[in-house]
Design a protein around this motif. Structure first.
Motif, mmCIF file in Angstrom:
data_model
loop_
_atom_site.group_PDB
_atom_site.id
_atom_site.type_symbol
_atom_site.label_atom_id
_atom_site.label_comp_id
_atom_site.label_asym_id
_atom_site.label_seq_id
_atom_site.Cartn_x
_atom_site.Cartn_y
_atom_site.Cartn_z
ATOM 1 N N THR A 1 0.819 -1.382 -0.049
ATOM 2 C CA THR A 1 0.087 0.023 0.082
ATOM 3 C C THR A 1 0.807 1.367 -0.052
ATOM 4 O O THR A 1 1.707 1.249 1.023
ATOM 5 N N ALA A 2 0.667 2.017 -0.831
ATOM 6 C CA ALA A 2 1.336 3.557 -1.187
ATOM 7 C C ALA A 2 1.130 4.147 0.251
ATOM 8 O O ALA A 2 -0.292 4.096 0.716
ATOM 9 N N THR A 3 1.660 5.143 0.811
ATOM 10 C CA THR A 3 1.382 6.126 1.773
ATOM 11 C C THR A 3 1.170 7.619 1.103
ATOM 12 O O THR A 3 1.430 7.781 -0.355
ATOM 13 N N SER A 4 1.053 8.390 1.609
ATOM 14 C CA SER A 4 0.883 10.017 1.415
ATOM 15 C C SER A 4 2.326 10.466 0.812
ATOM 16 O O SER A 4 2.511 11.520 0.048
ATOM 17 N N LEU A 5 3.501 9.697 0.959
ATOM 18 C CA LEU A 5 4.827 10.300 0.797
ATOM 19 C C LEU A 5 5.341 9.328 -0.302
ATOM 20 O O LEU A 5 5.378 7.966 -0.064
ATOM 21 N N SER A 6 5.647 9.967 -1.333
ATOM 22 C CA SER A 6 6.120 9.181 -2.792
ATOM 23 C C SER A 6 7.318 8.151 -2.459
ATOM 24 O O SER A 6 8.525 8.770 -1.788
ATOM 25 N N GLY A 7 6.923 6.906 -2.390
ATOM 26 C CA GLY A 7 8.081 5.828 -2.308
ATOM 27 C C GLY A 7 8.016 5.036 -1.002
ATOM 28 O O GLY A 7 8.588 4.118 -0.919
ATOM 29 N N VAL A 8 7.520 5.755 0.105
ATOM 30 C CA VAL A 8 7.128 5.134 1.309
ATOM 31 C C VAL A 8 5.968 4.192 1.129
ATOM 32 O O VAL A 8 4.889 4.561 0.827
ATOM 33 N N LYS A 9 6.068 2.820 1.515
ATOM 34 C CA LYS A 9 5.096 1.988 1.362
ATOM 35 C C LYS A 9 5.024 0.957 2.424
ATOM 36 O O LYS A 9 5.801 0.821 3.193
ATOM 37 N N ILE A 10 3.711 0.632 2.861
ATOM 38 C CA ILE A 10 3.484 0.031 3.811
ATOM 39 C C ILE A 10 3.531 -1.740 3.254
ATOM 40 O O ILE A 10 2.520 -1.827 2.222
ATOM 41 N N ILE A 11 3.960 -2.584 3.882
ATOM 42 C CA ILE A 11 4.076 -4.012 3.319
ATOM 43 C C ILE A 11 3.365 -4.973 4.383
ATOM 44 O O ILE A 11 3.732 -5.150 5.469
ATOM 45 N N GLU A 12 2.326 -5.624 3.740
ATOM 46 C CA GLU A 12 1.531 -6.606 4.697
ATOM 47 C C GLU A 12 1.791 -8.245 3.927
ATOM 48 O O GLU A 12 1.427 -8.353 2.896
ATOM 49 N N PRO A 13 2.292 -9.044 4.774
ATOM 50 C CA PRO A 13 2.533 -10.259 4.400
ATOM 51 C C PRO A 13 1.428 -11.037 4.453
ATOM 52 O O PRO A 13 0.302 -10.891 5.313
ATOM 53 N N LYS A 14 1.317 -12.033 3.567
ATOM 54 C CA LYS A 14 0.268 -13.059 3.762
ATOM 55 C C LYS A 14 0.640 -14.101 4.738
ATOM 56 O O LYS A 14 1.620 -14.833 4.779
ATOM 57 N N VAL A 15 0.042 -14.316 5.911
ATOM 58 C CA VAL A 15 0.216 -15.035 7.224
ATOM 59 C C VAL A 15 -0.557 -16.230 7.011
ATOM 60 O O VAL A 15 -1.749 -16.258 6.733
ATOM 61 N N PHE A 16 -0.126 -17.501 7.086
ATOM 62 C CA PHE A 16 -0.540 -18.712 7.217
ATOM 63 C C PHE A 16 -0.401 -19.018 8.419
ATOM 64 O O PHE A 16 0.650 -19.336 9.116
ATOM 65 N N GLY A 17 -1.539 -19.208 9.436
ATOM 66 C CA GLY A 17 -1.665 -19.662 10.576
ATOM 67 C C GLY A 17 -2.814 -20.865 10.791
ATOM 68 O O GLY A 17 -3.691 -20.987 9.978
ATOM 69 N N ASP A 18 -2.367 -21.514 11.720
ATOM 70 C CA ASP A 18 -3.437 -22.792 12.239
ATOM 71 C C ASP A 18 -3.025 -22.882 13.695
ATOM 72 O O ASP A 18 -2.335 -22.140 14.472
ATOM 73 N N THR A 19 -3.503 -24.153 14.260
ATOM 74 C CA THR A 19 -3.269 -24.160 15.939
ATOM 75 C C THR A 19 -1.864 -24.287 16.230
ATOM 76 O O THR A 19 -1.547 -24.200 17.440
ATOM 77 N N ARG A 20 -0.863 -24.621 15.152
ATOM 78 C CA ARG A 20 0.549 -24.720 15.599
ATOM 79 C C ARG A 20 1.156 -23.206 15.871
ATOM 80 O O ARG A 20 2.146 -23.224 16.221
ATOM 81 N N GLY A 21 0.506 -22.211 14.936
ATOM 82 C CA GLY A 21 1.116 -21.112 15.151
ATOM 83 C C GLY A 21 1.036 -20.230 13.841
ATOM 84 O O GLY A 21 -0.082 -20.566 13.075
ATOM 85 N N PHE A 22 2.214 -19.787 13.369
ATOM 86 C CA PHE A 22 2.021 -18.967 11.918
ATOM 87 C C PHE A 22 3.104 -19.110 11.317
ATOM 88 O O PHE A 22 4.344 -19.534 11.517
#
Length: 182
Positions: free
Chosen positions: A6-27
């Motif tokens: 996701t881009a922010t209001s500042l050019s070049g600064v970006k938020i990165i959210e990983p795809k998390v795989f989780g279950d009863t063991r953890g993630f």
């Protein structure tokens, strides 16, 4: 794709959210993938150094930058939570002197890409926090500078809980109108 960018209001600064795989063991998630980073965040970069810090609640680290050998930083929190802030120090940028802030935590697993040309810092909002970051250049103490964390011309709205704990160099940071910029 294993990340959402996701881009922010500042050019070049970006938020990165990983795809998390989780279950009863953890993630499980990929915290860094060079191919996806180059394709979706910033192509042609190489990280040369990894850093790890631990800070207690109320510690404010920043606002740091290197005037020569500027560092791009990929930052994340692996324990606790911080309020992370970047300030655009690129004189020719339309967002020069503007800031962006967001919460990074072990729970939300967000990362922030901070390109060269920005001051960076964070404030610990949890009892403690462990902060990791990859950099695109080495640390050169002779080129490190600090923007004053509470410069009223920048106006960062820190979520302070009392007076922050600062390093001497951070308490002595310079004002935007006086510091060296890019």
């Amino acid at each position: 794709m294993a990340i959402q960018v996701t881009a922010t209001s500042l050019s070049g600064v970006k938020i990165i959210e990983p795809k998390v795989f989780g279950d009863t063991r953890g993630f499980f998630f990929e915290s860094y993938n060079a191919r996806e980073f180059a394709e979706h965040v910033a192509p042609g970069l190489e990280f040369v150094q990894d850093n790890h810090s631990r800070s207690m609640k109320g510690v404010l680290r920043g606002m740091h930058y290197q005037i020569r050998h500027p560092q791009g930083k990929l930052v994340r929190v692996v324990s606790g939570e911080v309020y992370d802030v970047v300030v655009d120090l690129r004189r020719d940028s339309p967002t020069f002197g503007k800031w962006e802030g967001l919460h990074l935590s072990a729970d939300n697993k967000r990362q922030l890409w901070v390109p060269p040309g920005f001051a960076h810092g964070f404030y610990v909002t949890s009892d403690s926090a462990e902060f990791l970051y990859k950099t695109t250049d080495y640390w050169y103490p002779e080129h490190e500078r600090s923007l004053l964390w509470n410069d009223s011309d920048v106006g960062v709205e820190w979520p302070l809980d009392g007076i922050p704990t600062l390093a001497d160099k951070d308490a002595a940071g310079g004002l935007l109108k006086e510091i060296e910029v890019y």
